[in-house]
Scaffold this active site. Structure first.
Site, PDB file in Angstrom:
ATOM      1  N   LYS A 170       0.886  -1.170   0.000  1.00  0.00           N
ATOM      2  CA  LYS A 170       0.000   0.000   0.000  1.00  0.00           C
ATOM      3  C   LYS A 170       0.919   1.213   0.000  1.00  0.00           C
ATOM      4  O   LYS A 170       1.469   1.605   1.031  1.00  0.00           O
ATOM      5  CB  LYS A 170      -0.879  -0.034   1.260  1.00  0.00           C
ATOM      6  CG  LYS A 170      -2.209   0.723   1.153  1.00  0.00           C
ATOM      7  CD  LYS A 170      -2.120   2.164   0.762  1.00  0.00           C
ATOM      8  CE  LYS A 170      -1.701   3.060   1.894  1.00  0.00           C
ATOM      9  NZ  LYS A 170      -1.545   4.479   1.466  1.00  0.00           N
ATOM     10  N   GLU A 245       9.975   1.947  10.337  1.00  0.00           N
ATOM     11  CA  GLU A 245      10.981   2.960   9.973  1.00  0.00           C
ATOM     12  C   GLU A 245      10.287   4.300  10.118  1.00  0.00           C
ATOM     13  O   GLU A 245       9.457   4.671   9.282  1.00  0.00           O
ATOM     14  CB  GLU A 245      11.447   2.755   8.520  1.00  0.00           C
ATOM     15  CG  GLU A 245      12.195   1.462   8.278  1.00  0.00           C
ATOM     16  CD  GLU A 245      13.617   1.494   8.818  1.00  0.00           C
ATOM     17  OE1 GLU A 245      14.133   2.584   9.080  1.00  0.00           O
ATOM     18  OE2 GLU A 245      14.191   0.404   8.993  1.00  0.00           O
ATOM     19  N   CYS A 279      13.923  11.498   6.032  1.00  0.00           N
ATOM     20  CA  CYS A 279      13.782  11.140   7.449  1.00  0.00           C
ATOM     21  C   CYS A 279      15.105  11.255   8.191  1.00  0.00           C
ATOM     22  O   CYS A 279      15.143  11.599   9.364  1.00  0.00           O
ATOM     23  CB  CYS A 279      13.233   9.732   7.564  1.00  0.00           C
ATOM     24  SG  CYS A 279      14.147   8.574   6.543  1.00  0.00           S
ATOM     25  N   GLU A 369       9.938  16.809  14.156  1.00  0.00           N
ATOM     26  CA  GLU A 369      10.342  16.616  12.768  1.00  0.00           C
ATOM     27  C   GLU A 369       9.539  17.575  11.895  1.00  0.00           C
ATOM     28  O   GLU A 369       8.309  17.546  11.903  1.00  0.00           O
ATOM     29  CB  GLU A 369      10.046  15.168  12.362  1.00  0.00           C
ATOM     30  CG  GLU A 369      10.520  14.851  10.969  1.00  0.00           C
ATOM     31  CD  GLU A 369      10.259  13.403  10.606  1.00  0.00           C
ATOM     32  OE1 GLU A 369       9.153  12.909  10.859  1.00  0.00           O
ATOM     33  OE2 GLU A 369      11.173  12.780  10.038  1.00  0.00           O
TER      34      GLU A 369
HETATM   35  P1  NAD Z   1       2.471   8.849   7.178  1.00  0.00           P
HETATM   36  O1  NAD Z   1       2.715   8.101   8.429  1.00  0.00           O
HETATM   37  O2  NAD Z   1       1.401   9.852   7.146  1.00  0.00           O
HETATM   38  O3  NAD Z   1       2.143   7.836   5.985  1.00  0.00           O
HETATM   39  C1  NAD Z   1       2.991   6.777   5.637  1.00  0.00           C
HETATM   40  C2  NAD Z   1       2.150   5.670   5.018  1.00  0.00           C
HETATM   41  O4  NAD Z   1       1.223   5.195   5.991  1.00  0.00           O
HETATM   42  C3  NAD Z   1       1.306   6.117   3.830  1.00  0.00           C
HETATM   43  O5  NAD Z   1       1.222   5.076   2.881  1.00  0.00           O
HETATM   44  C4  NAD Z   1      -0.065   6.335   4.462  1.00  0.00           C
HETATM   45  O6  NAD Z   1      -1.129   6.193   3.549  1.00  0.00           O
HETATM   46  C5  NAD Z   1      -0.089   5.229   5.483  1.00  0.00           C
HETATM   47  N1  NAD Z   1      -1.005   5.454   6.596  1.00  0.00           N
HETATM   48  C6  NAD Z   1      -1.465   6.631   7.104  1.00  0.00           C
HETATM   49  N2  NAD Z   1      -2.320   6.394   8.123  1.00  0.00           N
HETATM   50  C7  NAD Z   1      -2.398   5.053   8.286  1.00  0.00           C
HETATM   51  C8  NAD Z   1      -3.095   4.198   9.180  1.00  0.00           C
HETATM   52  N3  NAD Z   1      -3.915   4.685  10.118  1.00  0.00           N
HETATM   53  N4  NAD Z   1      -2.921   2.866   9.054  1.00  0.00           N
HETATM   54  C9  NAD Z   1      -2.107   2.358   8.130  1.00  0.00           C
HETATM   55  N5  NAD Z   1      -1.432   3.106   7.236  1.00  0.00           N
HETATM   56  C10 NAD Z   1      -1.564   4.442   7.321  1.00  0.00           C
HETATM   57  O7  NAD Z   1       3.871   9.465   6.770  1.00  0.00           O
HETATM   58  P2  NAD Z   1       4.220  10.407   5.526  1.00  0.00           P
HETATM   59  O8  NAD Z   1       3.824  11.788   5.865  1.00  0.00           O
HETATM   60  O9  NAD Z   1       3.703   9.812   4.269  1.00  0.00           O
HETATM   61  O10 NAD Z   1       5.807  10.248   5.477  1.00  0.00           O
HETATM   62  C11 NAD Z   1       6.641  11.066   6.160  1.00  0.00           C
HETATM   63  C12 NAD Z   1       7.132  10.383   7.431  1.00  0.00           C
HETATM   64  O11 NAD Z   1       7.828   9.172   7.097  1.00  0.00           O
HETATM   65  C13 NAD Z   1       8.137  11.194   8.193  1.00  0.00           C
HETATM   66  O12 NAD Z   1       7.854  11.125   9.553  1.00  0.00           O
HETATM   67  C14 NAD Z   1       9.468  10.508   7.912  1.00  0.00           C
HETATM   68  O13 NAD Z   1      10.469  10.680   8.863  1.00  0.00           O
HETATM   69  C15 NAD Z   1       9.061   9.087   7.818  1.00  0.00           C
HETATM   70  N6  NAD Z   1      10.062   8.324   7.076  1.00  0.00           N
HETATM   71  C16 NAD Z   1      10.869   7.464   7.755  1.00  0.00           C
HETATM   72  C17 NAD Z   1      11.851   6.753   7.079  1.00  0.00           C
HETATM   73  C18 NAD Z   1      12.769   5.802   7.764  1.00  0.00           C
HETATM   74  O14 NAD Z   1      13.394   5.001   7.082  1.00  0.00           O
HETATM   75  N7  NAD Z   1      12.881   5.821   9.078  1.00  0.00           N
HETATM   76  C19 NAD Z   1      11.993   6.925   5.711  1.00  0.00           C
HETATM   77  C20 NAD Z   1      11.153   7.823   5.058  1.00  0.00           C
HETATM   78  C21 NAD Z   1      10.186   8.503   5.753  1.00  0.00           C
END
Ligand code: NAD
Length: 462
Positions: A170, A245, A279, A369
């Site tokens: 997803k 992650e 990130c 962040e």
């Molecule tokens: P997000 O948590 O909003 O979304 C990430 C994914 O989760 C998306 O596919 C989203 O549709 C899904 N999602 C959202 N709500 C959900 C739920 N209730 N249940 C299941 N899935 C759900 O994050 P974002 O804004 O898309 O991404 C940015 C974040 O990702 C930042 O915090 C960044 O640090 C983190 N990130 C971490 C790494 C790492 O390797 N540690 C890498 C890249 C990004």
């Protein structure tokens, strides 16, 4: 932009169960460039059933067969790299050269690394009177963010397939076209039907359905810490494997003996890269008070040079969020030395490369962040102070240490509560484990550590 109007399930593009769609918007000009189906629990269930049905045969393939499929996948990613870069640029807004080098280039390297690892990894070992087998965990639910749209997908799918797992992906709602293109490359690589499945959709609907599905054996999630906590709790309640992650607030520690100009220049470039949507970005620069003013001047000049060339952030929502953090920095008393809350362009989700000086460790911009091109420069008095500040957030994903002497930098890095540290500008290594300490996550991606996330052990005693 090409968009499929179905889900990739069991080796074919199939109509979605519902009729809702998600608009994909180009962040540079705010135009709609495509629509994809907004999947429901029904689509997720169909995909999980396909992955479950495909699992026994895929798990029974030899490592050499899986390595051959992954090598084919890597070759197709190479052949289609221009198309990948153009698609990422269209839906994420990153400048094309960056999309070519990083958004297309890194997944090719990672897919290649897993083609090699699948062939060479010790899936079986003797321990005394036992033989220990590394067996695939089963059906993987992979949930990915938009910031490195293809890298995040390949960093999960390639090791999962190398291990013998099957996958339901997803992807993020902001960047689904790259995920659809990836599904095409999986099909072209001859990976059997059902081994990889794609359901596009909203996080709280399709993402949540996947995370909660009882027939998913492992949830691998990359995204925000807030959502990661929920996913971890759901997985824990079901006694299910989970890899998280999550977010970061990494420190770039410049020790007094460092080459200041180089450390500041690389540090600013690191934060502005991908418009700050990384990130592991070193968003807190820690500088000794004796060299603080010089560092601030260098950082402000470096940031001004970027202008709007860094590209926009991904969405209007993200732009508003980053700008509100900049406002908060000003309100809490930090000093703006470059950029600011005003957008550098009338159209598109641009944010000015922004640098704050006189940031104190407890300020919101030093703790949370921001996920935009915003750097905070913090003053320290001695090494103990630098260490306390560097370790003083809930996160621990990455960091950097600069010193005149490598051994001095290493000694400091060993005391950081963080998953990876670049020493004097060390390069990204696609084989090194990537993941966080503290609330930055659970588990590791990339290389053999990433592969082992998708394996479970069985020992036979003789
Ligand atoms: P997000 O948590 O909003 O979304 C990430 C994914 O989760 C998306 O596919 C989203 O549709 C899904 N999602 C959202 N709500 C959900 C739920 N209730 N249940 C299941 N899935 C759900 O994050 P974002 O804004 O898309 O991404 C940015 C974040 O990702 C930042 O915090 C960044 O640090 C983190 N990130 C971490 C790494 C790492 O390797 N540690 C890498 C890249 C990004």
């Amino acid at each position: 932009m090409k968009a499929h109007d179905g889900m990739y399930i069991d080796g074919a593009w199939r109509p979605a169960a519902g009729t809702d769609t998600i608009e994909v918007v180009n962040p540079v000009d705010e135009q709609v460039i495509g629509r994809v189906p907004a999947g429901t629990a029904e689509d997720v269930d169909a995909a999980v059933r396909a992955a479950r049905a495909a699992f026994p045969a895929w798990a029974a393939t030899t490592p050499a067969e899986r390595a051959a499929r992954l090598a084919a996948l890597r070759d197709i990613l190479v052949a289609r790299k221009d198309e990948i870069a153009e698609t990422v640029t269209a839906e994420l807004g990153s400048p094309l050269p960056f999309s070519q080098a990083v958004h297309a280039g890194v997944p090719i390297a990672v897919a290649g690394s897993y083609a090699e690892l699948a062939a060479t990894y010790a899936f079986e070992e003797r321990v005394g009177n036992s033989t220990v087998y590394q067996e695939p965990v089963g059906v993987v639910g992979a949930i990915t963010p938009w910031n490195y749209p293809l890298h995040q997908i390949v960093a999960k799918v390639a090791p999962a397939l190398a291990a013998g797992c099957t996958v339901v992906l997803k992807p993020a709602e902001d960047t689904p076209l790259t995920a659809q293109l990836f599904a095409e490359t999986v099909a072209e690589a001859g990976i059997p039907a059902g081994v990889f499945n794609l359901v596009t959709g909203l996080g709280p609907v399709a993402g949540q359905a996947l995370a909660e599905h009882p027939d998913v054996d492992l949830v691998s999630f990359t995204g925000s810490t807030a959502v990661g906590k929920r996913i971890g709790a759901t997985a824990g309640a079901a006694v299910k494997r989970v890899a998280l992650e999550l977010g970061g607030k990494s420190a770039n520690v410049i020790l007094p003996s460092a080459d200041l100009a180089k450390a500041v220049g690389v540090g600013v470039a690191n934060v502005m890269s991908n418009s700050g949507q990384t990130c592991s970005a070193w968003t807190r620069m820690l500088v000794h008070s004796a060299r603080y003013d010089e560092a601030v001047e260098l950082a402000a000049a470096a940031a001004e040079k970027y202008g709007d060339r860094i590209g926009p952030v991904v969405s209007a929502k993200q732009q508003a969020r980053v700008r509100s953090y900049i406002d908060k920095g000003v309100t809490e008393g930090a000093r703006l030395v470059a950029g600011g809350p005003e957008s550098p362009r009338e159209q598109g989700y641009f944010v000015s490369p922004t640098v704050f000086a006189d940031v104190t460790p407890e300020m919101t911009i030093a703790q949370e962040e921001i996920f935009g091109p915003v750097l905070s420069i913090i003053r320290y008095e001695d090494e103990a102070d630098a260490l306390r500040i560097a370790n003083g957030t809930v996160y621990g994903l990455a960091g950097a240490v600069w010193a005149g002497d490598e051994a001095e930098a290493v000694a400091f890095a060993r005391r950081l509560d963080t998953g990876q540290v670049d020493i004097n500008g060390g390069r990204f290594n696609p084989l090194a484990p990537f993941g966080g300490y503290k609330q930055s996550g659970v588990g590791r991606e990339l290389g053999s550590h990433g592969l082992s996330e998708y394996l479970q052990t069985k020992s036979l005693q003789f």
